[in-house]
Every structure is written in C-alpha cells, then in structure tokens.
Design a protein around this motif. Sequence first.
Motif, PDB file in Angstrom:
ATOM      1  N   ALA A 286       0.828  -1.212   0.000  1.00 47.77           N
ATOM      2  CA  ALA A 286       0.000   0.000   0.000  1.00 47.77           C
ATOM      3  C   ALA A 286       0.861   1.261   0.000  1.00 47.77           C
ATOM      4  O   ALA A 286       0.563   2.231  -0.702  1.00 47.77           O
ATOM      5  CB  ALA A 286      -0.931  -0.019   1.210  1.00 47.77           C
ATOM      6  N   ARG A 291      -3.568   2.099  -2.907  1.00 49.22           N
ATOM      7  CA  ARG A 291      -4.658   1.127  -2.933  1.00 49.22           C
ATOM      8  C   ARG A 291      -5.633   1.494  -4.040  1.00 49.22           C
ATOM      9  O   ARG A 291      -5.643   2.611  -4.520  1.00 49.22           O
ATOM     10  CB  ARG A 291      -5.387   1.079  -1.582  1.00 49.22           C
ATOM     11  CG  ARG A 291      -4.476   0.698  -0.407  1.00 49.22           C
ATOM     12  CD  ARG A 291      -5.241   0.691   0.901  1.00 49.22           C
ATOM     13  NE  ARG A 291      -4.340   0.535   2.052  1.00 49.22           N
ATOM     14  CZ  ARG A 291      -4.043  -0.620   2.604  1.00 49.22           C
ATOM     15  NH1 ARG A 291      -4.570  -1.743   2.117  1.00 49.22           N
ATOM     16  NH2 ARG A 291      -3.220  -0.688   3.651  1.00 49.22           N
ATOM     17  N   LEU A 345      -6.221  -3.511  -1.667  1.00 44.07           N
ATOM     18  CA  LEU A 345      -5.181  -4.004  -2.574  1.00 44.07           C
ATOM     19  C   LEU A 345      -5.814  -4.915  -3.623  1.00 44.07           C
ATOM     20  O   LEU A 345      -6.683  -5.727  -3.292  1.00 44.07           O
ATOM     21  CB  LEU A 345      -4.115  -4.789  -1.797  1.00 44.07           C
ATOM     22  CG  LEU A 345      -3.279  -4.018  -0.777  1.00 44.07           C
ATOM     23  CD1 LEU A 345      -2.352  -4.974  -0.040  1.00 44.07           C
ATOM     24  CD2 LEU A 345      -2.488  -2.907  -1.440  1.00 44.07           C
TER      25      LEU A 345
END
Length: 382
Positions: A286, A291, A345
Amino acid sequence: MTAAIASSAIRTCLGDGEKTFEALLRGASGIGPLTEFDERWNLLGGYEIRDPAPDQASFRASTWLSECARDALAQAGVDSERERVIAIVGTGLRELRELERWSEAGGGLETERLHFAGAVRDAAPGIDEVITLSNACSAGGHALALAQDLIELGEADAVLAAGADTMTASMLAMIGRVSEIPAERVQPFDAARGGALLGEGAAAIVVVADGNGNGNGMSRRPLARLLATGMSCDAHHETAADGGGIARAVTDAFARAGRRPGEVDLVIAHGTGTAINDPLESELLAETFGRGSRAPLVTAVKGALGHTSGAAALMSVDVALRCLAQAAVPPIVGLSRRIPEAVGLPLVTTHWGLAELEVVQVNAFGFGGVNAVTLLEAIREY
C-alpha cells in the motif's frame, strides 16, 4: 550491458513449470499428507514432491536441481564446454535431510554432496564454478542478483541462477511447534491463515546479456529483461520480518532499475500466510503503490506450493515469466477473506486474463532479514 533471462525450469509439488502454471491458473493446491513424518510433529500436511519418494531416495534436492539445470541450459542453448558459465545456487538448508538420516542410521556420508556443486556438474560438467549460498527464502533472489552482476561486468557468458531445498526434520519440528493448532494449508493474506507449511523443489534460470548469441552462432531470444534485484539484510530478528528492511530492498530495486512504482503491472508477493509477514507486506504494498484500481495486481504462490525456501524466489520468477508470456495471472490459492491490512489491494482471487503485462515485481523475504526484490520487463521488440 543489459542482463536478460534466457530460460527457466522449475520442479514443484505440482510438476514442471508448464504443469505448475496450468495448475496455478486453475487454483489447484499441492497440499497433502507427509510421507516420512506423522502426527507427533503437530503438522497436518505439506507440499511434498513424491518423486523420488521421500522415504526411499537420498539427495532428492540435488536430483531436482540437476534436472532443472539440465533443462534450463538446454533451453538457452548454453554450451558449458565452450562458454564461460558460472552457477550460483541458493538454498536454505542444502542437503540437511541427508545429514539427519546419517545421524539417525550411521554409515558413510559423502559430505561434499551436502552442497550442490556435484549436482550442477552432473547436468553441465564443463561449468567453470559453482557457488552455493544460504540465504533462507530469498536465496534464489540473491543468486539472481549476483548472476546479473556477473553478466553486466562481463565475467561470464551465461550464469545459472538456481535454488533447491527439500523437507527436513529440523524445519518441520520448528514450524510444528510455532502454533498450538496446526495449519491445514497455507493461506496468504487470509484472515483465517494458520501459518507456514513446507514445500519443496528446485528452480534454475539462465541469465545472459540481452541480445547476445551463445557463442555457437545461435541467437538467443530472451524470455524477459532482468531489470534489477534490490537487496537488504537488516538482521532485525532471527525469524520476524522488519518493514523497514523490506522497504529498503524495494527502494534499492527501483533505484537500480531506474524505474518508478507506477510502471509495475503485477506483483508476485512473498505471501507467507503467517501472522506477522502478511500484514507487513500488505502495508508495504500500500505504501509503495497505493490502494485501489491504480495499484498493480497482486498474486502469490505459496498457497499452492508451500514454503519452498531456497527455491521460492526463482519459482516466483518462473511464474512471473509465464504471466508475461501468456498475459494471464493465477489467483492466490487459499484466499477467501482478506486481512484488514490488505483491504483495497488488488489481490487476485480468480484467474485473470489481461491484454498485456510489461513489468512484474517479485518479492522474496527470508529469516534474518535477508530480502530480495526483483523487477522483470517484457521484451516486445524481437
């Protein structure tokens, strides 16, 4: 001089490279009962290769390594008698299982066979030098980095970067005592993950100079360009990973490659299915890529292949090469409900077919903080 990957061969619990990738795309798993070890080890299974049989054959890791090395060198058209060829073999435990058997049964033991020079020279007698290094689950990535250095410095015409490991009583005893409730399977990034289970196998990759022939008038069409491998060794803890140490390997990879995170299309994650590593890797992904839809796809293979130690990084590289060639990405086997750190994700949970992949990142993190992050690029101009 730019380095490239000319060939790749692996052996896993699911078969050779082609069979393994086909199984991965189907979401298959190689989990099964262990042959030599029973319930006393607090283990419900593992990702074992049945040929040669664990309880009937010796030096199994060397056997697979020889097969993979022979296959990879033949694919690349390497002539170890006429070219300068060096081999670097990464491993976690070398042939420790044979030492364990010797300690139990006594008898003779050829100690030089605990390393892999003989196994490699069985496949290529003319190879100049065989180096064995032990860097846990990132060993294959370190071998690949050194192979690239040797090619770019002009020290070799071809380098065989390889890795191999088999199950050992000592490692099984260790992971069997980490959790009170034994894991049934490896589940990367899953909320119900129960921890590590061992896999085994070997991998061999031939690294050459991009665009060079093989010294016999034959041209080599590389599978991918080897942009860089970033490495770090933080020694933060004997087993627990450190986010800062891993981040340094990622930063090193991009700096060496002269690339940016936004250029990565796919990440083959380390994906251990363990309590500490999965949140750390999720947070790192991330921080590196963000994301949401702009982040690269993320997959992992340990849910299907287990923890294969010294072969792990190069097995993931082989999968990455096939993803580039086939424009397809296999799902993360064992993932059904993601951990909170992985929310947002783009983890792959079903077989993805894509128009094109250009850059793939491969993560490999080992005990003691030895980390390797590799960047590969598709070659389209041939």
